[in-house]
Write a protein that holds these residues in place. Structure first.
Motif, mmCIF file in Angstrom:
data_model
loop_
_atom_site.group_PDB
_atom_site.id
_atom_site.type_symbol
_atom_site.label_atom_id
_atom_site.label_comp_id
_atom_site.label_asym_id
_atom_site.label_seq_id
_atom_site.Cartn_x
_atom_site.Cartn_y
_atom_site.Cartn_z
ATOM 1 N N ILE A 54 0.837 -1.199 0.000
ATOM 2 C CA ILE A 54 0.000 0.000 0.000
ATOM 3 C C ILE A 54 0.874 1.253 0.000
ATOM 4 C CG2 ILE A 54 -1.715 1.325 1.303
ATOM 5 C CD1 ILE A 54 -2.788 -1.424 2.310
ATOM 6 N N ALA A 55 1.909 1.251 0.826
ATOM 7 C CA ALA A 55 2.818 2.399 0.897
ATOM 8 C C ALA A 55 3.475 2.657 -0.462
ATOM 9 C CB ALA A 55 3.870 2.172 1.970
ATOM 10 N N ARG A 56 3.947 1.605 -1.123
ATOM 11 C CA ARG A 56 4.555 1.757 -2.446
ATOM 12 C C ARG A 56 3.555 2.335 -3.452
ATOM 13 N NH1 ARG A 56 6.854 -3.163 -1.247
ATOM 14 N NH2 ARG A 56 5.276 -4.270 -2.442
ATOM 15 N N HIS A 57 2.339 1.832 -3.392
ATOM 16 C CA HIS A 57 1.322 2.281 -4.335
ATOM 17 C C HIS A 57 0.925 3.740 -4.083
ATOM 18 C CE1 HIS A 57 -1.530 1.702 -7.493
ATOM 19 N NE2 HIS A 57 -2.492 2.183 -6.733
ATOM 20 N N ILE A 58 0.820 4.128 -2.835
ATOM 21 C CA ILE A 58 0.486 5.516 -2.505
ATOM 22 C C ILE A 58 1.543 6.460 -3.074
ATOM 23 C CG2 ILE A 58 0.399 7.141 -0.569
ATOM 24 C CD1 ILE A 58 -1.282 5.026 0.918
ATOM 25 N N GLY A 59 2.776 5.995 -3.153
ATOM 26 C CA GLY A 59 3.848 6.799 -3.740
ATOM 27 C C GLY A 59 3.613 7.130 -5.208
ATOM 28 N N LYS A 60 2.708 6.425 -5.862
ATOM 29 C CA LYS A 60 2.390 6.666 -7.270
ATOM 30 C C LYS A 60 1.276 7.701 -7.463
ATOM 31 C CE LYS A 60 3.647 1.938 -8.403
ATOM 32 N NZ LYS A 60 3.178 0.633 -8.882
ATOM 33 N N CYS A 61 0.670 8.146 -6.383
ATOM 34 C CA CYS A 61 -0.424 9.117 -6.473
ATOM 35 C C CYS A 61 0.116 10.429 -7.054
ATOM 36 C CB CYS A 61 -1.029 9.362 -5.086
ATOM 37 S SG CYS A 61 -2.335 10.608 -5.056
ATOM 38 N N PRO A 62 -0.371 10.841 -8.242
ATOM 39 C CA PRO A 62 0.201 12.013 -8.901
ATOM 40 C C PRO A 62 -0.087 13.346 -8.216
ATOM 41 C CG PRO A 62 -1.675 11.218 -10.143
ATOM 42 C CD PRO A 62 -1.419 10.214 -9.043
ATOM 43 N N SER A 63 -1.133 13.406 -7.421
ATOM 44 C CA SER A 63 -1.504 14.677 -6.789
ATOM 45 C C SER A 63 -0.957 14.834 -5.373
ATOM 46 C CB SER A 63 -3.026 14.806 -6.737
ATOM 47 O OG SER A 63 -3.560 13.842 -5.843
ATOM 48 N N GLY A 64 -0.559 13.729 -4.762
ATOM 49 C CA GLY A 64 -0.137 13.792 -3.362
ATOM 50 C C GLY A 64 -1.313 13.793 -2.392
ATOM 51 N N LEU A 66 -2.980 11.262 -1.436
ATOM 52 C CA LEU A 66 -2.845 10.104 -0.555
ATOM 53 C C LEU A 66 -1.469 10.130 0.104
ATOM 54 C CD1 LEU A 66 -4.378 7.312 -2.783
ATOM 55 C CD2 LEU A 66 -5.295 8.137 -0.615
ATOM 56 N N GLN A 67 -1.472 9.856 1.383
ATOM 57 C CA GLN A 67 -0.249 9.732 2.156
ATOM 58 C C GLN A 67 -0.452 8.559 3.094
ATOM 59 O OE1 GLN A 67 0.210 13.519 4.067
ATOM 60 N NE2 GLN A 67 0.197 14.640 2.142
ATOM 61 N N TYR A 68 0.599 8.168 3.784
ATOM 62 C CA TYR A 68 0.473 7.039 4.698
ATOM 63 C C TYR A 68 1.404 7.206 5.890
ATOM 64 C CZ TYR A 68 4.880 5.379 2.826
ATOM 65 O OH TYR A 68 6.199 5.284 2.465
ATOM 66 N N GLU A 69 1.110 6.427 6.898
ATOM 67 C CA GLU A 69 1.990 6.316 8.065
ATOM 68 C C GLU A 69 2.044 4.847 8.431
ATOM 69 O OE1 GLU A 69 2.129 7.626 12.762
ATOM 70 O OE2 GLU A 69 0.827 8.706 11.386
ATOM 71 N N LEU A 70 3.242 4.279 8.375
ATOM 72 C CA LEU A 70 3.423 2.907 8.831
ATOM 73 C C LEU A 70 3.428 2.927 10.349
ATOM 74 C CD1 LEU A 70 6.143 1.658 6.326
ATOM 75 C CD2 LEU A 70 3.736 1.031 6.382
ATOM 76 N N LEU A 71 2.732 2.007 10.946
ATOM 77 C CA LEU A 71 2.628 2.005 12.399
ATOM 78 C C LEU A 71 3.846 1.346 13.029
ATOM 79 C CD1 LEU A 71 -1.164 1.202 12.637
ATOM 80 C CD2 LEU A 71 -0.037 3.409 12.580
ATOM 81 N N ASP A 72 4.169 1.761 14.235
ATOM 82 C CA ASP A 72 5.349 1.283 14.939
ATOM 83 C C ASP A 72 5.435 -0.234 14.952
ATOM 84 O OD1 ASP A 72 5.255 3.855 17.508
ATOM 85 O OD2 ASP A 72 6.172 3.865 15.529
ATOM 86 N N GLY A 73 6.628 -0.727 14.712
ATOM 87 C CA GLY A 73 6.850 -2.157 14.746
ATOM 88 C C GLY A 73 6.692 -2.834 13.394
ATOM 89 N N PHE A 74 6.322 -2.060 12.366
ATOM 90 C CA PHE A 74 6.093 -2.650 11.047
ATOM 91 C C PHE A 74 6.858 -1.888 9.989
ATOM 92 C CE2 PHE A 74 2.403 -3.661 13.585
ATOM 93 C CZ PHE A 74 2.401 -5.026 13.484
#
Length: 74
Positions: A54-64, A66-74
């Motif tokens: 999901i994080a990799r895919h969000i990086g493809k969002c052309p407008s920005g 979508l963003q993400y936060e990986l939760l602690d421990g992962f």
């Protein structure tokens, strides 16, 4: 513009969405339809795929919109 931020909480990732930034390119729904499905509510299901994918895919969002936060421990 309100700079509204919507957050969708999963076990390993939080997906953040700013609707006013979205240009409706469809990159999200075409690439990970199990995670991003505008026919469902909520339209983002952060536990429907691996957090890293999901994080990799969000990086493809052309407008920005979508963003993400990986939760602690992962």
């Amino acid at each position: 513009m309100t700079n509204e931020l919507k957050q969708y909480y999963g076990k390993k990732i939080t997906v953040k969405f700013q609707p006013e930034k979205c240009i409706h390119s469809g990159v999200c729904v075409k690439g990970l339809p199990a995670v991003f499905n505008v026919s469902k509510r909520p339209w983002v299901e952060p536990d429907a795929d691996a957090a890293e994918a999901i994080a990799r895919h969000i990086g493809k969002c052309p407008s920005g919109a979508l963003q993400y936060e990986l939760l602690d421990g992962f």
